[in-house]
Design a protein around this motif. Structure first.
Motif, PDB file in Angstrom:
ATOM      1  N   HIS A 234      59.460  -1.194  19.352  1.00  0.00           N
ATOM      2  CA  HIS A 234      58.482  -1.392  20.508  1.00  0.00           C
ATOM      3  C   HIS A 234      57.471  -2.591  20.277  1.00  0.00           C
ATOM      4  CE1 HIS A 234      60.429   2.564  21.031  1.00  0.00           C
ATOM      5  NE2 HIS A 234      60.685   2.325  22.156  1.00  0.00           N
ATOM      6  N   VAL A 235      57.942  -3.600  20.484  1.00  0.00           N
ATOM      7  CA  VAL A 235      57.122  -4.668  20.372  1.00  0.00           C
ATOM      8  C   VAL A 235      57.169  -5.510  21.597  1.00  0.00           C
ATOM      9  CG1 VAL A 235      57.072  -4.806  17.590  1.00  0.00           C
ATOM     10  CG2 VAL A 235      58.705  -6.323  19.325  1.00  0.00           C
TER      11      VAL A 235
ATOM     12  N   TYR B 208      47.549  -8.368  17.213  1.00  0.00           N
ATOM     13  CA  TYR B 208      47.321  -8.112  15.928  1.00  0.00           C
ATOM     14  C   TYR B 208      46.514  -7.124  15.504  1.00  0.00           C
ATOM     15  CZ  TYR B 208      50.250 -12.096  13.581  1.00  0.00           C
ATOM     16  OH  TYR B 208      51.220 -12.727  13.358  1.00  0.00           O
TER      17      TYR B 208
ATOM     18  N   GLN C 118      48.705   0.253  13.601  1.00  0.00           N
ATOM     19  CA  GLN C 118      49.832   0.752  13.194  1.00  0.00           C
ATOM     20  C   GLN C 118      49.979   0.685  11.606  1.00  0.00           C
ATOM     21  OE1 GLN C 118      52.013   1.433  15.598  1.00  0.00           O
ATOM     22  NE2 GLN C 118      51.972   0.300  17.217  1.00  0.00           N
ATOM     23  N   ILE C 119      49.533  -0.180  11.021  1.00  0.00           N
ATOM     24  CA  ILE C 119      49.686  -0.315   9.453  1.00  0.00           C
ATOM     25  C   ILE C 119      48.702   1.151   9.136  1.00  0.00           C
ATOM     26  CG2 ILE C 119      48.860  -1.436   7.396  1.00  0.00           C
ATOM     27  CD1 ILE C 119      49.859  -3.902   8.868  1.00  0.00           C
TER      28      ILE C 119
ATOM     29  N   GLN D  88      56.252   0.260  11.052  1.00  0.00           N
ATOM     30  CA  GLN D  88      54.898   0.462  11.734  1.00  0.00           C
ATOM     31  C   GLN D  88      54.881  -0.873  12.760  1.00  0.00           C
ATOM     32  OE1 GLN D  88      53.357   3.608  11.546  1.00  0.00           O
ATOM     33  NE2 GLN D  88      53.390   3.951   9.282  1.00  0.00           N
ATOM     34  N   ILE D  89      54.785  -1.934  12.239  1.00  0.00           N
ATOM     35  CA  ILE D  89      54.445  -2.948  12.989  1.00  0.00           C
ATOM     36  C   ILE D  89      55.447  -3.277  14.109  1.00  0.00           C
ATOM     37  CG2 ILE D  89      54.349  -5.767  13.191  1.00  0.00           C
ATOM     38  CD1 ILE D  89      53.165  -5.515  10.399  1.00  0.00           C
ATOM     39  N   ALA D  90      56.473  -2.872  13.793  1.00  0.00           N
ATOM     40  CA  ALA D  90      57.734  -3.079  14.781  1.00  0.00           C
ATOM     41  C   ALA D  90      57.763  -1.827  15.941  1.00  0.00           C
ATOM     42  CB  ALA D  90      59.097  -2.887  14.126  1.00  0.00           C
ATOM     43  N   GLY D  91      56.795  -0.983  15.607  1.00  0.00           N
ATOM     44  CA  GLY D  91      56.618   0.088  16.614  1.00  0.00           C
ATOM     45  C   GLY D  91      57.841   1.046  16.621  1.00  0.00           C
ATOM     46  N   CYS D  92      58.288   1.238  15.352  1.00  0.00           N
ATOM     47  CA  CYS D  92      59.339   2.109  15.288  1.00  0.00           C
ATOM     48  C   CYS D  92      58.550   3.529  15.234  1.00  0.00           C
ATOM     49  CB  CYS D  92      59.696   2.143  13.751  1.00  0.00           C
ATOM     50  SG  CYS D  92      61.266   3.006  13.399  1.00  0.00           S
ATOM     51  N   PRO D  93      59.137   4.494  16.299  1.00  0.00           N
ATOM     52  CA  PRO D  93      58.233   5.617  16.332  1.00  0.00           C
ATOM     53  C   PRO D  93      58.520   6.823  15.261  1.00  0.00           C
ATOM     54  CG  PRO D  93      59.994   5.602  18.242  1.00  0.00           C
ATOM     55  CD  PRO D  93      60.009   4.224  17.015  1.00  0.00           C
TER      56      PRO D  93
ATOM     57  N   PHE E  45      55.259  -0.321   6.348  1.00  0.00           N
ATOM     58  CA  PHE E  45      54.224  -1.135   7.232  1.00  0.00           C
ATOM     59  C   PHE E  45      54.867  -1.839   8.152  1.00  0.00           C
ATOM     60  CE2 PHE E  45      51.046  -1.601   3.509  1.00  0.00           C
ATOM     61  CZ  PHE E  45      50.483  -0.335   3.776  1.00  0.00           C
TER      62      PHE E  45
ATOM     63  N   PHE F  46      48.855  -4.214  15.518  1.00  0.00           N
ATOM     64  CA  PHE F  46      49.443  -4.178  14.189  1.00  0.00           C
ATOM     65  C   PHE F  46      48.595  -3.324  13.255  1.00  0.00           C
ATOM     66  CE2 PHE F  46      51.983  -8.346  15.446  1.00  0.00           C
ATOM     67  CZ  PHE F  46      52.786  -7.671  16.089  1.00  0.00           C
TER      68      PHE F  46
ATOM     69  N   HIS G  53      51.604   3.873  20.232  1.00  0.00           N
ATOM     70  CA  HIS G  53      52.745   3.008  20.392  1.00  0.00           C
ATOM     71  C   HIS G  53      52.558   2.307  21.617  1.00  0.00           C
ATOM     72  CE1 HIS G  53      54.646   5.347  17.146  1.00  0.00           C
ATOM     73  NE2 HIS G  53      54.678   4.226  16.536  1.00  0.00           N
ATOM     74  N   ARG G  54      52.463   0.830  21.236  1.00  0.00           N
ATOM     75  CA  ARG G  54      51.979  -0.092  22.614  1.00  0.00           C
ATOM     76  C   ARG G  54      53.104   0.332  23.634  1.00  0.00           C
ATOM     77  NH1 ARG G  54      52.081  -2.037  18.461  1.00  0.00           N
ATOM     78  NH2 ARG G  54      53.707  -3.237  18.383  1.00  0.00           N
TER      79      ARG G  54
ATOM     80  N   ALA H 244      54.170 -11.597  11.640  1.00  0.00           N
ATOM     81  CA  ALA H 244      53.276 -10.592  10.814  1.00  0.00           C
ATOM     82  C   ALA H 244      53.996 -10.026   9.560  1.00  0.00           C
ATOM     83  CB  ALA H 244      52.670  -9.643  12.001  1.00  0.00           C
TER      84      ALA H 244
ATOM     85  N   LEU I 271      56.040 -12.711  17.256  1.00  0.00           N
ATOM     86  CA  LEU I 271      54.785 -12.220  16.733  1.00  0.00           C
ATOM     87  C   LEU I 271      54.886 -11.094  15.523  1.00  0.00           C
ATOM     88  CD1 LEU I 271      52.368 -13.901  17.885  1.00  0.00           C
ATOM     89  CD2 LEU I 271      51.365 -11.710  18.643  1.00  0.00           C
ATOM     90  N   ALA I 272      55.743 -10.162  15.903  1.00  0.00           N
ATOM     91  CA  ALA I 272      55.932  -9.132  14.838  1.00  0.00           C
ATOM     92  C   ALA I 272      56.587  -9.568  13.624  1.00  0.00           C
ATOM     93  CB  ALA I 272      56.840  -8.112  15.456  1.00  0.00           C
TER      94      ALA I 272
ATOM     95  N   MET J 248      48.131 -10.565   6.866  1.00  0.00           N
ATOM     96  CA  MET J 248      48.658 -10.869   8.285  1.00  0.00           C
ATOM     97  C   MET J 248      47.733 -11.576   9.224  1.00  0.00           C
ATOM     98  SD  MET J 248      49.698  -7.538  10.473  1.00  0.00           S
ATOM     99  CE  MET J 248      48.079  -7.133  10.961  1.00  0.00           C
TER     100      MET J 248
END
Lengths: 211, 211
Positions: A155-156, B192, B198-199, A198-203, A195, B195, B206-207, A165, A161-162, B169
């Motif tokens: 979920h991004v 960011y 999340q990190i 997490q950035i990718a919004g993986c729940p 990390f 992000f 989660h957005r 990053a 951008l993701a 990042m």
DNA sequence: TTGCGATACGAATGAGCGTTAGCTAGCCTC
DNA sequence: GAGGCTAGCTAACGCTCATTCGTATCGCAA
């Protein structure tokens, strides 16, 4: 008949150097001082030979830079493809892709520093060719995120951008990692691939530190 | 009495340049080619004056680099402290700290590139002084994460690793951001700072891209 | 009008750079 | 042991660089 210069090695104890040794010495110095900040005389010094002798192993200074960057980018793409080959789940693909990339930046620090500092010092046509090579890798990683978003695994808002990053976060490992430090390259790579997810919004994968 | 050189401006239309203009021109060129890759003659050209005239506005080339890096690092620390001042919640502190840092790298791209490329080109004593300044910022950001972990607001194995990942990042924004592109600096900074949370393993944010 | 500070200029300097040329010693092969 | 290849060396080249010097011109203040 005596040596003309005090620091010239007598003939019987002259070193013999290989092209690989020259590239390796250049790698060390370019990483520390940058391409433009490194003189051929410094590379020669670190090998215990005189500057002109370098030309037995290279065409010109620029060729050293091209060799270093080209090899590194080739390896990055090769690593990436080997890591994700045969894996279909986007989560696992992203984890593996990030893991090899992070690992590489801990184990090949010098090369990573050179690539990320001195690519703009390349001249054409190498510049365009190697920039394209780099974009291949970016595009393939971004594709993983796009796939994952479509599959509702990630979920991004912006996959671009993701992916930037994630990539640059890994690149930066080369700046602070030290061999023999608290964490092994593998440990760092594991943490960073976490990390990335997490950035990718993986729940549902908060690293289980508690409860 | 005619001009001796075709490219020398006649006396009555000579430019007059300020120190700020010199620093700004150096900023542009250092960012594009690096400190060692930039000649004073290029800076002079971009200002429409001759190389020796630069010395009316600077002590030496190195001083330009020190000025640029020192100002930038001072601004980073100032921004940081202003952003988190009076805020006690670690989550909000991290969000704000990351936001200003990310924003700075979108709005002050040139300075960010110079700092992250040419700090090793500094000479002592500026090198030690400015490295210390940089570490201040790192330490203060890491402290936020440590506080958050103790308050069970964050969940990371290594606060040091997480803070490096977050900082670098953000730094990388300077590498790809373009004015007038799809995203505004504010939008990038918001994304960011998300992000970063999340990190840090900040749960439950989660957005909300999907139901 | 004179004088002064700021800022531009051309010329020059010395150092360091990447690169080339020509030579020589060691090593392998015949 | 002769011949050629490899890889080292010194010397030298031309170029560019950062920096210095002396000078001329401008705007401003007295």
């Amino acid at each position: 008949m005596a040596a003309l210069r005090a620091d010239a090695a007598p003939v019987e104890m002259r070193r013999t150097v290989t092209r690989e040794a020259v590239v390796d010495a250049a790698l060390t110095l370019f990483a520390a001082r940058g391409y433009h900040g490194t003189a051929l005389s410094q590379i020669a010094d670190s090998l215990g030979i005189r500057t002109p002798s370098l030309y037995n192993h290279m065409r010109c200074k620029h060729e050293l830079l091209e060799t270093i960057i080209e090899r590194t980018l080739d390896d990055v793409v090769t690593d990436f493809r080997a890591a994700v080959h045969g894996v279909t789940d986007p989560v696992e693909r992203l984890r593996r892709a990030t893991r090899v990339y992070a690992l590489r930046h801990a184990t090949h620090r010098r090369a990573a520093l050179v690539v990320n500092r001195d690519v703009p010092s390349l001249a054409e046509p190498a510049l365009s060719r190697l920039r394209a090579r780099r974009r291949e890798h970016e595009r393939e990683l971004r594709a993983i995120i796009v796939d994952g978003v479509e599959a509702r695994a990630f979920h991004v808002e912006s996959p671009a951008l993701a992916s930037f990053a994630i990539l640059e976060m890994c690149v930066s490992i080369a700046r602070w990692f030290r061999d023999g430090g608290e964490l092994s390259p593998d440990a760092v790579a594991d943490e960073y691939s976490g990390f990335a997810l997490q950035i990718a919004g993986c729940p549902g994968l908060h690293r289980g530190a508690d409860g």
